[in-house]
Motif scaffolding. Sequence first.
Motif, mmCIF file in Angstrom:
data_model
loop_
_atom_site.group_PDB
_atom_site.id
_atom_site.type_symbol
_atom_site.label_atom_id
_atom_site.label_comp_id
_atom_site.label_asym_id
_atom_site.label_seq_id
_atom_site.Cartn_x
_atom_site.Cartn_y
_atom_site.Cartn_z
ATOM 1 N N ILE A 127 -29.640 23.181 -22.018
ATOM 2 C CA ILE A 127 -29.487 24.307 -22.914
ATOM 3 C C ILE A 127 -31.870 23.928 -23.212
ATOM 4 C CG2 ILE A 127 -29.737 25.113 -25.935
ATOM 5 C CD1 ILE A 127 -27.057 23.669 -25.531
ATOM 6 N N GLU A 158 -21.729 25.693 -25.788
ATOM 7 C CA GLU A 158 -21.575 26.760 -26.359
ATOM 8 C C GLU A 158 -21.871 26.927 -27.915
ATOM 9 O OE1 GLU A 158 -22.418 29.827 -24.453
ATOM 10 O OE2 GLU A 158 -22.513 27.879 -22.849
ATOM 11 N N ARG A 201 -25.603 25.319 -27.909
ATOM 12 C CA ARG A 201 -26.686 26.993 -28.138
ATOM 13 C C ARG A 201 -26.785 27.424 -28.980
ATOM 14 N NH1 ARG A 201 -27.464 27.325 -23.065
ATOM 15 N NH2 ARG A 201 -25.419 27.479 -21.933
#
Length: 699
Positions: free
Chosen positions: A58, A121, A124
């Motif tokens: 990331i 995710e 993130r």
Amino acid sequence: MWRKYVRWALVMIISVLSLTSRITSQASTEAMDERPMRLQTYEGKVRAPEFPTGLDWINTDAPITMASLVGKVVMLDFWTYGCINCIHVIPDLKKLEAEFPNELVVIGVHSAKFSNEKNTENIRNITQRYGVTHPVVNDKDFAIWNAYAVNAWPTLMLIDPAGKVFGYHAGEGVYDAAHDVVKGMIDEFKAKNLINETPITFQAKPAEQAATDLLFPGKVLADAANNRLFISDSNHNRIIITTLDTFEIQAVIGSGEAALTDGDYATAAFNGPQGLALNTDGKTLYVADTKNHAIRAVDLTAQQVKRIAGTGEQNLNEPKEGRATEIQLASPWDLVYVKDVLYIAMAGVHQLWRLNLVAGTIQPHAGSRAEGILDGALLDAQLAQPSGIATDGNLLYFADSESSSIRIADISPTGTVRTVVGQDLFIFGDEDGRGSAVRLQHPLGVTVGEDGKLYIADTYNSKIKVIVPKDFTSTTLAGSEEGFKDGKGAEAQFYEPGGLSYAAGKLYVADTNNNAIRVVDVATGEVSTVKFANPEVLAADTASTDDGSDDGAIDFTKPSADFYGDEIKLDPVEVAPGQGTLILNFTFPDGYKVNNLAPFTLVIYNTSEVAHVEDKDNDMRAVEPPLPLQIPITFKQGESTLIYDVTVVYCEAINPQVCFFGTMRFDVPLKVVDGAASPDVKIDYAVQIPATPGSSIGN
């Protein structure tokens, strides 16, 4: 500080820890000697293990290798995103990065404690929420953790410019422990011409957060007696007040700047506010100003904000009692008011505190400061990052997030702490039932209903649960998996809800990662999403806090020039003047349908008076759009071009493994004449699968 004991994967690393000195040990040794003994060298002894391949990264456009970092001082930050101690380290890392921008590289190694934290995710999302801009690698299987023989969150591993491990620091206080060592290492290697001062660009900036009315709202407070809803719009650094029935915004408290500033609503500043509480007469709102390590009082009549506890500095020492404004606090996360006393979930030191509002004094109420789950006398008990607190007027109920438990503390200072559900720091899951069978996962919110039941934001399970303290039982009221969907019971979806508040048979939920407030009908389990009656107030307020370069607001009089989607020109349309309807319909390829978890957006531009859509209708954001869309529109004689932007996500209808993200701008030439058949316009468009495989997103 948390600990997870694992087998050491490499014998070599055992030698690393025996050959290198701990950073904090070096610093303390120098401080104790009247004539400080300087270190002879800042060189490491054993080469740092390479990052494994195949991991998700990331804040960088490509995986990073240790070999590519030769010539830089490298600091590996081993963290997991629910850890309050890890959160406390972030400002220290930012200070070090700012002081040594060309010589130091920080790499976040996210080694997850909770199963929910393994999702890339989710990581993130949290990097955006916490403002982490350096590269982060998802070490979900503990490969890097094991290679470096780490056994605690947070741990900082320091690697010299030759790529050798020099030492480590476990726990908070990173800046003070590391600053002089990093500087000494830079000076030594610079003298040998072994420092690479060319900046490394991993990515210009992390993925931008989409513009929303709210930004990671953490807590809510429903005030049925005065028809008010208070919202901690945490990452906008402000408090929002709306009506409880129509959700009309009445006031916005805070300038939006991340700062500790008293003053009126417009000039006062917060930093990541969370918990909220009201006094008995409802005229004073108390705010847990989390990142400022302070408690603020808002005079709702005079519209003034004042610091009433905390100094603005984090408490890194043993807790003290005394004048509230002179005592350092540590990440107060939630509040509850009982008879002129504020009880505080002090997440940063694993305690509950009490603030006497009459005397102006503050002190620990429960918790020894050791992190754990141990019942007993208030100050002997062990808590684990309490992050939500509520009361029935007799007892304090709190969500002990790191032990995934719900616990009770007596209000009386001679009382005890006991556990309703929850077992241990590393026992968690998603199981309803009774007693020891119950499993939660990092709950952050708790509120008490009229029936004495506890309603829980089971955060990492993305569910709302009901706990009956006397029966030690837990059941799920609403939610199923991460997502954004209204509906009844298990049909509904939340995304890491952080707080909730009960009022008159309804739960008001801060659905944090969905940037939304949700309402749950307790009797039916029906979930709906709050729509503000006047959201333009929030857009204007957010814009006023920026630097003026780009206020982020949509100009509905002209399309943005920075559009990167597909531009689609449709056939001309002839329409009659007057009040009509714009009917927009979209069809999708066979076997595909609209993703009912992702937001659909429609923006219509009023480029001339020939076609005009009212402000309330020209910006639609919906999870499940009611196709075909029907928008009121007024036509006047003349010629113009109707322009509208659409964003839609559509996926395979059965067993969806592949989804497509469509961003489209439509240009429709219009001729408005008296002889046209109707003032209604219907536009059908068949969405096509992108021609390039790179356009797809999916598993």
